[in-house]
Motif scaffolding. Sequence first.
Motif, PDB file in Angstrom:
ATOM      1  N   CYS A  39       0.772  -1.137   0.083  1.00 18.78           N
ATOM      2  CA  CYS A  39      -0.068  -0.064  -0.054  1.00 18.78           C
ATOM      3  C   CYS A  39       0.898   1.352   0.042  1.00 18.78           C
ATOM      4  N   GLU A  40       0.499   2.377  -0.891  1.00 21.32           N
ATOM      5  CA  GLU A  40       1.350   3.573  -0.980  1.00 21.32           C
ATOM      6  C   GLU A  40       0.261   4.420  -0.956  1.00 21.32           C
ATOM      7  N   ALA A  41       0.840   5.682  -1.007  1.00 22.46           N
ATOM      8  CA  ALA A  41      -0.168   7.085  -1.231  1.00 22.46           C
ATOM      9  C   ALA A  41      -0.570   6.970  -2.408  1.00 22.46           C
ATOM     10  N   LYS A  42      -1.814   7.368  -2.759  1.00 17.70           N
ATOM     11  CA  LYS A  42      -2.707   7.200  -3.930  1.00 17.70           C
ATOM     12  C   LYS A  42      -1.739   7.626  -5.166  1.00 17.70           C
ATOM     13  N   ALA A  43      -1.088   8.780  -5.053  1.00 19.03           N
ATOM     14  CA  ALA A  43      -0.396   9.458  -6.443  1.00 19.03           C
ATOM     15  C   ALA A  43       0.944   8.499  -6.660  1.00 19.03           C
ATOM     16  N   ASP A  44       1.302   7.803  -5.630  1.00 19.68           N
ATOM     17  CA  ASP A  44       2.821   7.047  -5.977  1.00 19.68           C
ATOM     18  C   ASP A  44       2.239   5.744  -6.450  1.00 19.68           C
ATOM     19  N   ALA A  45       1.058   5.328  -5.605  1.00 17.52           N
ATOM     20  CA  ALA A  45       0.577   3.888  -6.342  1.00 17.52           C
ATOM     21  C   ALA A  45       0.070   3.884  -7.967  1.00 17.52           C
ATOM     22  N   ILE A  46      -0.471   5.085  -8.421  1.00 20.00           N
ATOM     23  CA  ILE A  46      -0.826   5.132  -9.575  1.00 20.00           C
ATOM     24  C   ILE A  46       0.311   5.357 -10.460  1.00 20.00           C
ATOM     25  N   ALA A  47       1.534   6.058 -10.051  1.00 21.13           N
ATOM     26  CA  ALA A  47       2.488   6.173 -10.841  1.00 21.13           C
ATOM     27  C   ALA A  47       3.274   4.909 -10.949  1.00 21.13           C
ATOM     28  N   ASN A  48       3.524   4.038  -9.951  1.00 20.46           N
ATOM     29  CA  ASN A  48       4.021   2.675 -10.130  1.00 20.46           C
ATOM     30  C   ASN A  48       3.020   1.725 -10.951  1.00 20.46           C
ATOM     31  N   PRO A  81      -6.018   3.874 -14.623  1.00 23.70           N
ATOM     32  CA  PRO A  81      -5.720   3.215 -13.144  1.00 23.70           C
ATOM     33  C   PRO A  81      -6.911   3.236 -12.477  1.00 23.70           C
ATOM     34  N   VAL A  82      -7.050   1.974 -11.662  1.00 22.59           N
ATOM     35  CA  VAL A  82      -8.205   1.704 -10.775  1.00 22.59           C
ATOM     36  C   VAL A  82      -7.397   1.586  -9.490  1.00 22.59           C
ATOM     37  N   CYS A  83      -7.997   2.210  -8.254  1.00 17.81           N
ATOM     38  CA  CYS A  83      -7.077   2.087  -6.831  1.00 17.81           C
ATOM     39  C   CYS A  83      -8.130   1.465  -6.022  1.00 17.81           C
ATOM     40  N   ASP A  84      -7.651   0.769  -4.885  1.00 19.89           N
ATOM     41  CA  ASP A  84      -8.536   0.173  -3.647  1.00 19.89           C
ATOM     42  C   ASP A  84      -7.882   0.592  -2.822  1.00 19.89           C
ATOM     43  N   GLU A  85      -8.706   0.993  -1.537  1.00 20.15           N
ATOM     44  CA  GLU A  85      -8.359   1.652  -0.395  1.00 20.15           C
ATOM     45  C   GLU A  85      -7.766   0.495   0.593  1.00 20.15           C
ATOM     46  N   CYS A  86      -6.702   0.661   1.004  1.00 15.78           N
ATOM     47  CA  CYS A  86      -6.054  -0.454   2.056  1.00 15.78           C
ATOM     48  C   CYS A  86      -6.741  -0.161   3.427  1.00 15.78           C
ATOM     49  N   THR A  87      -6.895  -1.361   4.259  1.00 12.54           N
ATOM     50  CA  THR A  87      -7.393  -1.074   5.472  1.00 12.54           C
ATOM     51  C   THR A  87      -6.468  -1.598   6.429  1.00 12.54           C
ATOM     52  N   GLY A  88      -6.700  -1.439   7.843  1.00 16.41           N
ATOM     53  CA  GLY A  88      -5.941  -1.531   9.203  1.00 16.41           C
ATOM     54  C   GLY A  88      -4.828  -0.675   9.044  1.00 16.41           C
ATOM     55  N   ALA A  89      -3.737  -1.001   9.214  1.00 14.60           N
ATOM     56  CA  ALA A  89      -2.375  -0.178   9.547  1.00 14.60           C
ATOM     57  C   ALA A  89      -2.293   0.617   8.595  1.00 14.60           C
ATOM     58  N   ASP A  90      -2.472   0.251   7.470  1.00 17.81           N
ATOM     59  CA  ASP A  90      -2.212   1.099   6.137  1.00 17.81           C
ATOM     60  C   ASP A  90      -3.455   1.851   5.348  1.00 17.81           C
ATOM     61  N   SER A  91      -4.199   2.409   6.392  1.00 20.98           N
ATOM     62  CA  SER A  91      -5.727   2.993   5.886  1.00 20.98           C
ATOM     63  C   SER A  91      -5.117   4.406   5.331  1.00 20.98           C
ATOM     64  N   GLY A  92      -5.798   4.880   4.585  1.00 24.85           N
ATOM     65  CA  GLY A  92      -5.567   6.149   3.887  1.00 24.85           C
ATOM     66  C   GLY A  92      -4.795   6.044   2.628  1.00 24.85           C
ATOM     67  N   LYS A  93      -4.020   4.664   2.660  1.00 22.11           N
ATOM     68  CA  LYS A  93      -3.259   4.255   1.211  1.00 22.11           C
ATOM     69  C   LYS A  93      -3.999   3.412   0.439  1.00 22.11           C
ATOM     70  N   SER A  94      -3.457   3.317  -0.717  1.00 19.41           N
ATOM     71  CA  SER A  94      -4.027   2.638  -1.785  1.00 19.41           C
ATOM     72  C   SER A  94      -3.116   1.722  -2.673  1.00 19.41           C
ATOM     73  N   ARG A  95      -3.722   0.420  -3.378  1.00 19.34           N
ATOM     74  CA  ARG A  95      -3.144  -0.256  -4.124  1.00 19.34           C
ATOM     75  C   ARG A  95      -4.061  -0.203  -5.567  1.00 19.34           C
ATOM     76  N   CYS A  96      -2.950   0.184  -6.701  1.00 23.32           N
ATOM     77  CA  CYS A  96      -3.733   0.342  -7.996  1.00 23.32           C
ATOM     78  C   CYS A  96      -3.199  -0.365  -8.906  1.00 23.32           C
ATOM     79  N   HIS A  97      -4.058  -0.687  -9.771  1.00 22.80           N
ATOM     80  CA  HIS A  97      -3.661  -1.407 -11.225  1.00 22.80           C
ATOM     81  C   HIS A  97      -4.141  -0.724 -12.212  1.00 22.80           C
ATOM     82  N   LEU A  98      -3.858  -1.444 -13.551  1.00 22.94           N
ATOM     83  CA  LEU A  98      -4.551  -0.625 -14.785  1.00 22.94           C
ATOM     84  C   LEU A  98      -5.531  -1.649 -15.372  1.00 22.94           C
TER      85      LEU A  98
END
Length: 120
Positions: A39-48, A81-98
């Motif tokens: 899980c990363e910040a949304k902008a970083d996850a989209i870039a990756n 890009p489509v992102c899913d929000e992470c839960t738990g300790a990583d809340s507020g971060k996202s995992r993205c894919h194309l």
Amino acid sequence: MKQTLIGLLAALSFFSVSAGATEYIHRDLMANTLPSAKCEAKADAIANASKEYNLKRYSKKFCQTQGYGWHVEEIKDNGKPVCDECTGADSGKSRCHLEDVVVTCKRIKPGSVGMLPGKG
């Protein structure tokens, strides 16, 4: 001597078979990439997720799933890009894919090149 050489060259040119251009089969595929492992910040996850390396790697895998001999011709659409929000300790971060990546794959047409001269 010259007549023998000329006769030999004429015979070789008469019996030689010209090679035709290689024919290909093309197929367009639409597929999705996998989300990142962390899980990363949304902008970083989209870039990756949108990196050229990832796009080339997944497009190669898409074509290889078609079977032996399939290769990437071109990437027509990078997808969105489509992102899913992470839960738990990583809340507020996202995992993205194309999603909806469109790739054109090619393969040599069977019988267009091979061991049988004059056929194809």
